[in-house]
Design a protein around this motif. Structure first.
Motif, PDB file in Angstrom:
ATOM      1  N   LYS A  45     -20.557  -0.725 -32.983  1.00  0.00           N
ATOM      2  CA  LYS A  45     -21.091  -1.363 -31.074  1.00  0.00           C
ATOM      3  C   LYS A  45     -22.650  -0.718 -30.934  1.00  0.00           C
ATOM      4  O   LYS A  45     -23.469  -1.721 -30.627  1.00  0.00           O
ATOM      5  N   SER A  56     -25.390  -4.055 -28.449  1.00  0.00           N
ATOM      6  CA  SER A  56     -23.825  -4.472 -29.079  1.00  0.00           C
ATOM      7  C   SER A  56     -23.682  -5.801 -29.470  1.00  0.00           C
ATOM      8  O   SER A  56     -24.523  -6.365 -28.760  1.00  0.00           O
ATOM      9  N   GLU A 105     -19.728  -5.493 -27.360  1.00  0.00           N
ATOM     10  CA  GLU A 105     -18.592  -4.798 -26.724  1.00  0.00           C
ATOM     11  C   GLU A 105     -17.815  -4.752 -25.326  1.00  0.00           C
ATOM     12  O   GLU A 105     -16.856  -5.261 -25.654  1.00  0.00           O
TER      13      GLU A 105
END
Length: 494
Positions: free
Chosen positions: A7, A68, A98
């Motif tokens: 991420k 992310s 995320e």
């Protein structure tokens, strides 16, 4: 190329023609590949340590602090001691979305744009089938690229160090397969340079280079990065080799593999570090709240290949990795947990009179290596872990297996699925027999003729996994032309 994309981090890899340092500039971009603006704006430049022949002029560096769920353009240059820089080479990658990680036993509906996908396969340049210029090279890589995945898992046999590449190779139907050939690939790999030459050979293929430049890689190793069906402590009985000690070959093979794969902890790959110290091959890659990928190492700690019917537990993962996997699955809060295995769990893979596989042909209670697998499966049930699935390659055909305790001799586990895909550019085989100890059912399989050619790509295979905003998972098995041969959607358990 890039690898280990999570991420917020990624590893960037490249190779230079001489001594210097690698300079990487990473820029967040929009769908039109223009620099992102506002809150999505991001730009960062990092430099590697000094790159020399000690690592075959390969370099890698970690980039951290990335936003992310974003797309990035990266530019790679090398700079020599006089400050002269090479022209920039460009690529793209995406970080994992995320979202919110659900609590144990909970599901969340994610905002639009948080879906992700990946592909996997195994077995590149095996059985004498290398880069065929008449066919446009290893074109199944192009078929994988056409699905526009977020990342790619190469589940082992990234090279065939034990499979010579000759200018011409006879196909079973009498046709002649033509190979591009280079120095160092005409014999089995024994020296450090010969192992490196195998990786350089595959990188000559433009399909691989294009795919890797735009798709983050998670790489595993299996046997052919060293020699067929090897295990630690083995002594070869193969007249093609002058080096018979497998541990020596494995050390050289691992070194070359690590030099040519973007593997490593991005946070540890800082400027001034080489990035080529021994890295632990088994690892977890967090792909946001939807997915954790557990890349296994079923080679480094493997016990001797025997009939596999010992009454005591024998090693396939080793004790440390086994406990790491049990703990990691227990602690994971991702919706889906993917075990990427370089050997299938329930298929029988013979090694002469012994077994290369976990399975041992005995459908009864677990024995030998099966006892180690049984311990992992029992822990998944005991710890209340849900939504575990397995992807693998190795056997040169594709299949979908459903494991259920009702059909098993060992029943102390939750049902799960195993998906098999490969090869990507190698001879076809299969299908293999299933061992019934853990109750697998062959829901689907497709296999080509023994030692079949990849010429028409009909029996080359890769798998594709798509996770949507509601965490629905769609798994498809596809042939080398990109045609879906099997597909199924799965809803996560909460």
């Amino acid at each position: 190329m890039t690898g280990e994309a999570s991420k917020d981090s990624v590893v960037v890899w490249s190779r230079s023609s001489g001594d210097g340092r690698m300079i990487v500039k990473v820029t967040a971009v929009d769908d039109a590949f223009n620099p992102a603006r506002g809150r999505g704006r991001f730009e960062k430049t990092v430099e590697s340590g000094w790159v020399t022949a000690e690592t075959d002029h390969t370099a890698k560096i970690g980039v951290t602090g990335l936003p992310s769920g974003s797309q990035f353009l990266y530019a790679v240059q090398f700079e020599d001691e006089s400050g002269v820089r090479s022209p920039a080479e460009f690529g793209t990658f995406r970080t994992a979305p995320e979202g919110l990680r659900p609590g144990r036993g909970q599901r969340v509906r994610r905002p639009s744009g948080t879906r992700q996908s990946f592909v996997w396969t195994a077995d590149t340049a095996g059985q004498g089938f290398g880069i065929n210029p008449d066919l446009g090279g290893m074109r199944t890589y192009r078929a994988m690229a056409a699905t526009n995945p977020d990342f790619f898992i190469h589940a082992g046999d990234t090279i065939y160090a034990d499979g010579p590449i000759e200018a011409e190779h006879q196909e079973p139907d009498g046709q002649v397969w033509r190979n591009v050939v280079t120095e160092g690939v005409a014999k089995v790999a024994e020296t450090q340079e010969e192992f490196r030459a195998r990786h350089r050979y595959n990188m000559m293929d433009h399909n691989i280079r294009d795919f890797y430049a735009h798709t983050a890689l998670l790489s595993q190793w299996d046997d052919h990065e060293t020699t067929n069906n090897w295990y630690p402590g083995e002594t070869l009985e193969d007249e093609r080799y002058t080096v018979l000690d497998v541990d020596t070959l494995a050390q050289r093979g691992r070194r070359a593999w690590q030099e040519y794969q973007p593997i490593g902890d991005a946070r540890a790959l800082k400027p001034g570090t080489s990035g080529f110290e021994d890295a632990r091959i088994y690892r977890k890659i967090e792909r946001g709240s939807q997915l954790d990928v557990f890349c296994l190492d079923m080679r480094t700690f493997k016990g001797e290949n025997t009939a596999g019917k010992e009454a005591h537990e024998t090693d396939i993962l080793g004790e440390e990795q086994t406990q790491w996997l049990i703990d990691g699955l227990r602690d994971s809060t991702a919706t889906w947990k993917c075990l990427s295995a370089d050997l299938p769990l329930g298929l029988v893979v013979p090694d002469g009179k012994a077994q290369e596989s976990i399975s041992n042909t005995d459908p009864g209670k677990p024995l030998g290596r099966e006892l180690q697998l049984a311990r992992v499966l029992k822990s998944i049930k005991d710890n209340g872990v849900k939504n575990v699935f397995v992807i693998t390659g190795d056997v040169h055909y594709c299949a979908a297996h459903h494991y259920t305790p009702e059909n098993a001799a060992f029943q102390d586990f939750h049902e799960f699925w195993e998906f098999v895909a490969g090869p990507i550019n190698a001879g076809s085989f299969g299908p293999n027999k299933l061992d019934r100890t853990f109750g697998p059912e062959e829901v689907f399989s497709k296999a080509g003729p023994a030692m079949g050619s990849p010429r028409d790509a009909a029996f080359q295979f890769f798998g594709h996994v798509d996770l949507d905003e509601q965490d629905l998972m769609t798994v498809s098995l596809r042939d080398g032309n990109g045609e879906i041969v099997w597909e199924k959607q799965f809803e996560p358990q909460s």
